[in-house]
Design a protein around this motif. Structure first.
Motif, PDB file in Angstrom:
ATOM      1  N   UNK A  68       0.841  -1.194   0.000  1.00 26.12           N
ATOM      2  CA  UNK A  68       0.000   0.000   0.000  1.00 26.12           C
ATOM      3  C   UNK A  68       0.876   1.245   0.000  1.00 26.12           C
ATOM      4  N   UNK A  69       0.418   2.268  -0.709  1.00 21.21           N
ATOM      5  CA  UNK A  69       1.060   3.585  -0.651  1.00 21.21           C
ATOM      6  C   UNK A  69      -0.015   4.614  -0.338  1.00 21.21           C
ATOM      7  N   UNK A  70       0.310   5.526   0.571  1.00 21.61           N
ATOM      8  CA  UNK A  70      -0.691   6.487   1.026  1.00 21.61           C
ATOM      9  C   UNK A  70      -0.100   7.885   1.103  1.00 21.61           C
ATOM     10  N   UNK A  71      -0.982   8.874   0.996  1.00 23.65           N
ATOM     11  CA  UNK A  71      -0.666  10.269   1.280  1.00 23.65           C
ATOM     12  C   UNK A  71      -1.585  10.706   2.405  1.00 23.65           C
ATOM     13  N   UNK A  72      -1.010  11.301   3.445  1.00 18.48           N
ATOM     14  CA  UNK A  72      -1.807  11.704   4.610  1.00 18.48           C
ATOM     15  C   UNK A  72      -1.413  13.113   5.040  1.00 18.48           C
ATOM     16  N   UNK A  73      -2.254  13.698   5.873  1.00 17.31           N
ATOM     17  CA  UNK A  73      -2.021  15.032   6.414  1.00 17.31           C
ATOM     18  C   UNK A  73      -1.846  14.955   7.928  1.00 17.31           C
ATOM     19  N   UNK A  74      -1.277  16.012   8.494  1.00 17.82           N
ATOM     20  CA  UNK A  74      -1.208  16.163   9.941  1.00 17.82           C
ATOM     21  C   UNK A  74      -1.979  17.427  10.296  1.00 17.82           C
ATOM     22  N   UNK A  75      -3.119  17.247  10.969  1.00 12.75           N
ATOM     23  CA  UNK A  75      -3.994  18.358  11.300  1.00 12.75           C
ATOM     24  C   UNK A  75      -4.338  18.332  12.783  1.00 12.75           C
ATOM     25  N   UNK A  76      -4.928  19.404  13.240  1.00 17.91           N
ATOM     26  CA  UNK A  76      -5.416  19.442  14.615  1.00 17.91           C
ATOM     27  C   UNK A  76      -6.607  18.500  14.761  1.00 17.91           C
ATOM     28  N   UNK A  77      -6.680  17.800  15.902  1.00 21.39           N
ATOM     29  CA  UNK A  77      -7.802  16.903  16.140  1.00 21.39           C
ATOM     30  C   UNK A  77      -9.135  17.638  16.131  1.00 21.39           C
ATOM     31  N   UNK A  78      -9.108  18.939  16.382  1.00 22.39           N
ATOM     32  CA  UNK A  78     -10.350  19.718  16.353  1.00 22.39           C
ATOM     33  C   UNK A  78     -11.000  19.680  14.978  1.00 22.39           C
ATOM     34  N   UNK A  79     -10.176  19.508  13.936  1.00 23.25           N
ATOM     35  CA  UNK A  79     -10.728  19.418  12.585  1.00 23.25           C
ATOM     36  C   UNK A  79     -11.530  18.142  12.406  1.00 23.25           C
ATOM     37  N   UNK A  80     -11.230  17.120  13.197  1.00 25.65           N
ATOM     38  CA  UNK A  80     -11.921  15.839  13.099  1.00 25.65           C
ATOM     39  C   UNK A  80     -13.165  15.796  13.975  1.00 25.65           C
ATOM     40  N   UNK A  81     -13.160  16.550  15.063  1.00 24.38           N
ATOM     41  CA  UNK A  81     -14.261  16.473  16.018  1.00 24.38           C
ATOM     42  C   UNK A  81     -15.331  17.537  15.790  1.00 24.38           C
ATOM     43  N   UNK A  82     -15.044  18.512  14.929  1.00 23.77           N
ATOM     44  CA  UNK A  82     -16.044  19.535  14.637  1.00 23.77           C
ATOM     45  C   UNK A  82     -17.255  18.919  13.980  1.00 23.77           C
ATOM     46  N   UNK A  83     -18.424  19.465  14.285  1.00 24.13           N
ATOM     47  CA  UNK A  83     -19.659  18.918  13.716  1.00 24.13           C
ATOM     48  C   UNK A  83     -19.699  19.143  12.223  1.00 24.13           C
TER      49      UNK A  83
END
Length: 306
Positions: free
Chosen positions: A282-297
């Motif tokens: 597998x090859x992937x591209x990912x980001x590093x973001x604040x967890x708040x971006x994931x928990x926002x409604x």
């Protein structure tokens, strides 16, 4: 299931795009036939929708439903797929060997630790990482066996055996501290602190736990990691071999990254069975973001996403 009538039950390759954030809950996958092969290969286009779902066609609601995953997949029957084979030089290289030492699987299941491996456990307040609780990850006790490489053994927390269908989940699941394994050795020491005596001696009894706690600000590192979200942008999967129909209990996974920069990084994942046979790449591209971006409604889009 979609191609069972054509005797093409196995995914050979898959390309996933993640245009929007997924969330736990109901989803509908709409499957389009791109090319139905008469012999070995068929190609499908799949779209996963969430929000505003209906129980019958057209299944989705305009302006409400979100298109969160797009995929192109090719399918075949790996048990009947035939053709030319040629051993490559990689097979005789050191990189092709399973990591040493091989684990005592019974000891890992019983206590989470053996002479060379230990379970990478999640901290208790980790509800945001509930997906990782579906796995047991076992990593080298002495740190990376090769600089910048994460070698691990993985098994399902439920005790179920891993089948072909879960390979996309396997290659996209990593321990909480994956970034520390991928970092350069000098940076890893800054992140994790100097290795304790227990880490330097994989065969030791592990009595020097106080030293480890004093040398490493583990709570601070965990808190910092919990504030980060590593969303996948693109993921490619190639299946090299078919797992037994009844599945397997253990898989070996090796993860490397060539560059982590400007909030984005690449991942190369190699999956093997306990005999060392390559099961998937597998090859992937990912980001590093604040967890708040994931928990926002998630708000319903004002525009259609068709």
């Amino acid at each position: 299931m979609h191609l069972s009538s054509r005797d093409q039950p196995d995914t050979l390759t898959a390309h996933f795009e993640y245009p929007a954030r997924t969330s736990p809950g109901p989803a509908i996958v709409i499957v389009e036939d791109v090319k139905l092969g008469r012999s070995q290969l068929s190609t499908l286009h799949l779209t996963l929708w969430q929000g505003g779902l209906r129980l019958q066609a057209p299944w989705i609601t305009l302006f409400v439903s979100r298109r969160v995953i797009l995929a192109y997949t090719t399918h075949t029957n790996l048990l009947t797929f035939g053709g030319f084979s040629l051993p490559t030089g990689y097979g005789s290289s050191t990189a092709a060997a399973l990591p040493n030492p091989l684990p005592d699987f019974n000891a890992l299941k019983a206590s989470g630790i053996d002479g060379g491996w230990e379970e990478n456990r999640l901290p208790s307040p980790s509800q945001l990482l509930h997906s990782l609780r579906n796995w047991h990850f076992y990593v080298p006790r002495a740190g990376p066996l090769t600089p910048g490489v994460l070698d691990m053994w993985i098994r399902a927390a439920s005790g179920e055996r891993m089948t072909q269908a879960v390979l996309p989940y396997v290659v996209d699941s990593f321990p909480l501290t994956v970034h520390a394994y991928l970092a350069a050795p000098e940076l890893r020491e800054l992140l994790m602190g100097p290795p304790s005596d227990r880490d330097r001696k994989p065969g030791s009894s592990g009595k020097n736990k106080t030293s480890k706690t004093n040398d490493r600000d583990e709570e601070g590192q965990i808190e910092a990691r919990m504030s980060l979200w590593f969303p996948t942008v693109v993921m490619n999967l190639e299946v090299k071999a078919a797992l037994p129909e009844e599945g397997v209990e253990w898989l070996n996974v090796r993860v490397t990254s060539k560059q982590i920069k400007d909030g984005r990084f690449d991942l190369d994942v190699l999956v093997r069975d306990v005999e060392g046979e390559i099961i998937a790449l597998s090859h992937q591209v990912a980001l590093i973001l604040s967890m708040e971006r994931n928990t926002a409604k998630t708000k319903p889009s004002a525009k259609t996403s068709l």
